[in-house]
Design a protein around this motif. Sequence first.
Motif, mmCIF file in Angstrom:
data_model
loop_
_atom_site.group_PDB
_atom_site.id
_atom_site.type_symbol
_atom_site.label_atom_id
_atom_site.label_comp_id
_atom_site.label_asym_id
_atom_site.label_seq_id
_atom_site.Cartn_x
_atom_site.Cartn_y
_atom_site.Cartn_z
ATOM 1 N N GLU A 91 51.198 -0.073 -14.570
ATOM 2 C CA GLU A 91 51.624 0.029 -15.966
ATOM 3 C C GLU A 91 51.299 -1.289 -16.393
ATOM 4 O O GLU A 91 50.599 -1.621 -17.667
ATOM 5 N N ILE A 92 51.624 -2.572 -16.012
ATOM 6 C CA ILE A 92 51.254 -3.839 -16.422
ATOM 7 C C ILE A 92 51.607 -4.874 -15.298
ATOM 8 O O ILE A 92 52.247 -4.360 -14.613
ATOM 9 N N GLY A 93 51.006 -6.094 -15.439
ATOM 10 C CA GLY A 93 51.331 -7.089 -14.517
ATOM 11 C C GLY A 93 51.465 -8.576 -14.997
ATOM 12 O O GLY A 93 50.690 -8.508 -15.987
ATOM 13 N N PHE A 94 52.001 -9.186 -14.240
ATOM 14 C CA PHE A 94 51.904 -10.871 -14.915
ATOM 15 C C PHE A 94 51.442 -11.809 -13.648
ATOM 16 O O PHE A 94 51.922 -11.575 -12.438
ATOM 17 N N VAL A 95 50.507 -12.507 -14.082
ATOM 18 C CA VAL A 95 50.244 -13.391 -12.961
ATOM 19 C C VAL A 95 51.094 -14.884 -13.201
ATOM 20 O O VAL A 95 51.413 -15.254 -14.276
ATOM 21 N N VAL A 96 51.824 -15.075 -12.009
ATOM 22 C CA VAL A 96 52.583 -16.177 -12.258
ATOM 23 C C VAL A 96 52.237 -17.450 -11.297
ATOM 24 O O VAL A 96 52.338 -17.295 -9.777
ATOM 25 N N ILE A 97 51.589 -18.328 -11.588
ATOM 26 C CA ILE A 97 50.999 -19.296 -10.810
ATOM 27 C C ILE A 97 49.692 -18.717 -9.905
ATOM 28 O O ILE A 97 48.820 -18.280 -10.356
ATOM 29 N N ARG A 98 50.146 -18.471 -8.656
ATOM 30 C CA ARG A 98 49.465 -17.857 -7.794
ATOM 31 C C ARG A 98 50.026 -16.432 -7.167
ATOM 32 O O ARG A 98 49.249 -15.683 -6.598
ATOM 33 N N ASP A 99 51.177 -15.983 -7.739
ATOM 34 C CA ASP A 99 51.661 -14.867 -7.393
ATOM 35 C C ASP A 99 51.504 -13.673 -8.505
ATOM 36 O O ASP A 99 51.073 -14.132 -9.526
ATOM 37 N N THR A 100 51.880 -12.534 -8.230
ATOM 38 C CA THR A 100 51.535 -11.361 -9.311
ATOM 39 C C THR A 100 52.754 -10.604 -9.124
ATOM 40 O O THR A 100 53.164 -10.286 -8.090
ATOM 41 N N PHE A 101 53.337 -10.162 -10.382
ATOM 42 C CA PHE A 101 54.270 -9.299 -10.566
ATOM 43 C C PHE A 101 53.675 -7.829 -11.040
ATOM 44 O O PHE A 101 53.019 -8.054 -12.175
#
Length: 124
Positions: free
Chosen positions: A33-43
């Motif tokens: 559905e959606i994702g967020f990039v957080v520095i080098r990680d991904t949710f």
Amino acid sequence: MGLSGIFGNAGVVEPEKLESDYGQLMCDGETIEIGFVVIRDTFIFTNKRLIVVDVQGVTGKKRSYLSIPYDKISKYSIETAGHFDLDAELKIWIGSDPRPIEKTFNKKVDIYELQKVLSTHVLG
């Protein structure tokens, strides 16, 4: 605001890009559905679970994939140091484990929008 209203935010990744990069992790009937990039990680938020992609090592080739069914998330919190602070922190507790998963976010990700997506999935 639905999930579609969040796509203009920095740090948000389009589902098509996530499908291309992580589609092999999906089970039958599961959609990203959606994702967020957080520095080098991904949710990655799917219709069934939260996947946290943890990029490790200097080269970033080593990755761990943590799958968290939404119904196993017992609580979560966000913490910011101030309105103009660059960093925010998300904590997610799984089941009865007393230690949360902790991730620090920079200002590219709107921590309030990520929390809203998490709430939408966890609270139904």
